[in-house]
Scaffold this active site. Structure first.
Site, PDB file in Angstrom:
ATOM      1  N   LYS A 123       0.754  -1.313  -0.005  1.00  0.00           N
ATOM      2  CA  LYS A 123       0.094  -0.112   0.205  1.00  0.00           C
ATOM      3  C   LYS A 123       0.880   1.405  -0.063  1.00  0.00           C
ATOM      4  CE  LYS A 123      -0.812   0.129   4.981  1.00  0.00           C
ATOM      5  NZ  LYS A 123      -0.164   1.281   5.413  1.00  0.00           N
ATOM      6  N   THR A 124       2.089   1.064   0.559  1.00  0.00           N
ATOM      7  CA  THR A 124       2.802   2.406   0.616  1.00  0.00           C
ATOM      8  C   THR A 124       3.284   2.716  -0.781  1.00  0.00           C
ATOM      9  OG1 THR A 124       3.899   1.627   2.724  1.00  0.00           O
ATOM     10  CG2 THR A 124       4.836   3.434   1.809  1.00  0.00           C
ATOM     11  N   ASP A 181      -3.289   7.817   4.350  1.00  0.00           N
ATOM     12  CA  ASP A 181      -2.648   6.602   4.692  1.00  0.00           C
ATOM     13  C   ASP A 181      -3.331   6.040   6.248  1.00  0.00           C
ATOM     14  OD1 ASP A 181      -1.240   4.019   4.680  1.00  0.00           O
ATOM     15  OD2 ASP A 181       0.756   4.955   5.037  1.00  0.00           O
ATOM     16  N   GLU A 182      -3.326   4.845   6.342  1.00  0.00           N
ATOM     17  CA  GLU A 182      -3.811   4.278   7.651  1.00  0.00           C
ATOM     18  C   GLU A 182      -5.143   4.853   8.065  1.00  0.00           C
ATOM     19  OE1 GLU A 182      -2.355   2.006   8.728  1.00  0.00           O
ATOM     20  OE2 GLU A 182       0.232   2.296   8.735  1.00  0.00           O
ATOM     21  N   GLN A 230      -6.354  -3.722  10.974  1.00  0.00           N
ATOM     22  CA  GLN A 230      -5.195  -3.194  11.463  1.00  0.00           C
ATOM     23  C   GLN A 230      -5.642  -1.791  12.246  1.00  0.00           C
ATOM     24  OE1 GLN A 230      -1.439  -3.384   9.412  1.00  0.00           O
ATOM     25  NE2 GLN A 230      -2.627  -4.014   7.842  1.00  0.00           N
ATOM     26  N   ARG A 251       3.815  -8.528  10.570  1.00  0.00           N
ATOM     27  CA  ARG A 251       5.143  -7.940  10.573  1.00  0.00           C
ATOM     28  C   ARG A 251       6.337  -8.741   9.759  1.00  0.00           C
ATOM     29  NH1 ARG A 251       2.982  -3.912   9.301  1.00  0.00           N
ATOM     30  NH2 ARG A 251       1.204  -5.275   9.442  1.00  0.00           N
TER      31      ARG A 251
END
Length: 721
Positions: free
Chosen positions: A32-33, A216-217, A247, A600
């Site tokens: 996604k980044t 983002d997020e 998340q 992660r």
DNA sequence: ATAAAGTGACTTTTT
DNA sequence: GTCACTTTAT
């Protein structure tokens, strides 16, 4: 198009999506980044949008910086004018520009969590309220929650007596902030939202300016953030948000993953893109992650898949206590570095609460292994660092009451609590800030107010006032680091810290570290230095280029990835945390937190827990985390030898017992049985079911009531069938 | 006014 | 056990 090389179809679809609202639901490790970065580059390069008309919001400054660098690399030129940063930093910048519409001026300072609680405590004292009944941190929590929901003091919902008191404190609190020319973290979002809502001209100015907004997020935005985004997107409606409800881990900070649903409703024409392919982890790790998160209700099922292959099983390890657990982590990491080509920096150790880092640090230190600790509080929370920052803040904004209160008697200069209280009371009567009064008193004999103090107090005050006045003139011409040097010299701070102890030396070294940070602000100035210091995130403190294992909380791990991940302290009460037990929503968040940790890991995942753990100084028996029951047997390696050795030591070391009993697929316990548990004593079995080759029981205990118990882990004794 | 000694609360998670 | 805050002695 060069830009789109190496993207999968969904990623490509997101990058080149038509202008308009876009919602990207991105699983962990789905790139996604990359999508966000390429999207910005695409808008600039292909659609010819000037960076000035772009706004991108990230969760940490570090993420923003990385994104900026990557975009600059992609478009091959400067990205000047691009608005890129965290919500808080972006709002802080705009609010300074629009300060004329605010109750503070553009030199406002930002109050951190510590300052906020201090303000509340002062008010509680002033109003003679009981500090035990109205705990400052809890009252502040209520105020903060209200602000995140966009409630001003007059809107504060009053349904109980306590709420009435809190509303009163809230009102005073805002007054204190305003006379201090300060904003707290929540105000940055709140005032931005108010400004956009109440001033159509300002709303239009920014809504027209930001032709494209990227977030983002998104799952961790709160009501204030959502509202201001809506205002900012009200003209062009080009809002591109990326998030993953699984998340969402900041509910306690007002974040609401339902904003994802809200977005779908408010922008019903939004293009929705799903990114499910994972480029980070092995399939085993993804399977574990899915098995864990599936237990949450109200979520959209997602299938995480990878082309990376199965990979090794995850490792589950039970240790005697937390010391042994720390030792195990360090030993395992050391061994792997020595025996494989893994780099020290490939390892991360994650935990639920900060306090768990101490034993790990000690183990790393005694093994002589360097490590990196993520956590801004560690440095910025130190007394000596806070002291010097308070001096600088006061110099930047003499109205800052909290900073003045902090430093007026540090180092001791004859102004104690009594004198300060007098100063504060007089200032209040004169409708001045304490700092302004202090400067007035600096006029010495000409001051009309000086005679109101005892001769001793007056003498001390008229010595300090001129010092502050001197610094105020100096700040006009000197860079931050030189102002700091001047202060350190004038107050003889090194001498004050130096008590001959190791600790005193360390404190001075911290001051020197702060000085080093300040020295980078030659051109940016004091305001920027103070703002950055106030808004650092934990992740921002992660030193890059240091090849060492990283120690961090599960919260701080969001957005990061490591080849080898250790999650420690998988004990019931720690993960999930005890404080969440009674609240089902909080429990779901604990699970998401664990999910974030698992995902992660790229290659190897180690989970561990301790049989006995320290609680307030004494050892207590701990229960393994309930989450183990959700991890399918075939995905885990619990380090059990294939053949059980029968030795005496094993009999006396219960923590070596295997995680599972001999394989039985039949239930051993039936509803109606009475059993006995080592910790909770007698209980009645309500239900029993086989789950992942383990028996899961609901038992009502006389001592603690209903509990879910895993038969293989709980050491139950049948008393009465 | 300040330093030392004593008391009590307290531990999620953080911009 | 530890930190921060309060009381007590100088």
């Amino acid at each position: 198009m060069e830009l789109l090389k190496g993207l999968n179809p969904q990623q490509k679809q997101a990058v080149i999506a038509e202008p308009g609202p876009v919602l990207v639901l991105a699983g962990p490790g789905s790139g996604k980044t990359r999508v966000l970065t390429q999207r910005v580059a695409y808008l600039i390069d292909q659609l010819g949008v000037h960076p000035y008309h772009l706004m991108a919001v990230t969760f940490t400054n570090k993420a923003a910086r990385e994104m900026g660098e990557r975009v600059a690399g992609l478009v091959g030129r400067q990205t000047r004018g691009l608005t890129l940063g965290t919500f808080h930093a972006t709002c802080a910048r705009i609010l300074r520009v629009e300060a004329e519409h605010l109750p503070v001026n553009s030199n406002y300072v930002i109050f951190d969590a510590d300052d906020q609680v201090k303000v509340v405590r002062q008010i509680i004292k002033d109003q003679n309220l009981d500090e035990k009944r109205y705990r400052p941190s809890s009252v502040h929590g209520s105020i903060s929650a209200a602000k995140n929901e966009l409630y001003l003091p007059e809107d504060f919902p009053i349904d109980t007596y306590r709420a009435e008191v809190v509303a009163r404190i809230y009102e005073e609190y805002q007054k204190t902030l305003i006379t201090s020319n300060a904003m707290d973290f929540d105000d940055l979002l709140l005032w931005m939202a108010i400004l956009l809502a109440d001033y159509p001209a300002i709303r239009e100015k920014y809504a027209r300016r930001f032709e494209h907004i990227l977030v983002d997020e998104f799952q961790d935005t709160n009501m204030a953030q959502y509202t201001l985004l809506k205002h900012l997107a009200s003209y062009h409606r080009n809002i591109f948000v990326v998030g993953d409800a699984d998340q969402s881990i900041y509910r306690w900070r007002g974040a609401d993953y339902r904003n994802v649903m809200r977005f779908r409703k408010d922008f019903s024409d939004a293009e929705v893109i799903l990114l499910e392919q994972n480029y980070r982890s092995t399939q085993t790790i993804l399977d574990v992650a899915m098995a864990v998160i599936e237990h949450n209700t109200n979520r959209t099922p997602k299938r995480l898949f990878t082309k990376r292959g199965t990979g090794p099983k995850i490792i589950i390890k039970e240790l005697f206590d937390e010391h042994e657990q720390a030792q195990y982590v360090v030993d395992t990491i050391a061994l792997r570095i020595a025996s494989t080509k893994a780099n020290p920096g490939d390892f991360a150790v994650m935990y639920r609460i900060n306090a768990q880092s101490r034993l790990l640090e000690e183990a790393f230190l005694s093994a002589n292994l360097p490590y990196k600790l993520v956590g801004a509080q560690r440095f910025y929370g130190r007394r000596e660092v806070k002291d010097i920052i308070a001096y600088l803040r006061l110099i930047f904004n003499p109205d800052d009451a909290i900073s003045l209160a902090r430093i007026i008697g540090t180092p001791p200069r004859g102004i104690g609590t009594k004198t300060y209280a007098q100063l504060r009371a007089l200032a209040q009567r004169l409708n001045l800030s304490s700092g302004a009064l202090l400067l007035e008193l600096a006029k010495g004999k000409e001051s009309e107010h000086l005679p109101q103090f005892s001769s001793r107090a007056a003498k001390a005050l008229s010595r300090f006032g001129p010092l502050l006045a001197k610094w105020l003139t100096e700040k006009e011409t000197l860079p931050p680091v030189e102002i700091m040097d001047q202060v350190l010299e004038d107050i003889d701070y090194q001498d004050y810290l130096d008590d001959g102890s190791e600790e005193g030396k360390e404190r001075w070294e911290n001051v020197m570290e702060l000085r080093r940070l300040a020295s980078e602000y030659h051109t940016m100035g004091l305001q920027q230095f103070l703002e950055d210091v106030a808004l650092v995130s934990d992740q921002d403190t992660l030193k890059e280029g240091v090849d060492a294992p990283t120690l961090l909380t599960l919260h701080a791990a969001k957005g990061l990835e490591f080849p080898h991940v250790f999650i420690v302290g998988l004990n019931d009460g720690v993960l999930p945390h005890q404080r969440s037990f009674e609240d089902p929503e909080a429990m779901e968040e604990e699970r998401r937190l664990f999910y974030v940790g698992i995902t992660r890991a790229k290659d190897r995942l180690h989970l561990s827990h301790a049989m006995y753990r320290f609680v307030y100084g004494h050892t207590e028996q701990g229960e393994p985390s309930r989450y183990y029951a959700d991890i399918p047997r075939e995905l885990r390696d619990d380090g059990r030898p294939k053949r059980q050795k029968q030795s005496k030591s094993e009999i006396f070391r219960p923590w070596n017992r295997p995680l599972a009993p001999s394989k039985t697929l039949e239930a051993q316990y039936k509803p109606g049985m009475t059993i006995s548990h080592p910790k909770w004593d007698k209980g009645l079995v309500i239900s029993s079911k086989i789950q992942d080759e383990d028996e899961v029981l609901d038992i009502v205990f006389d001592s603690v009531g209903l509990k879910k118990v895993i038969a293989s882990l709980a050491n139950l004794e049948i008393c009465d069938a």
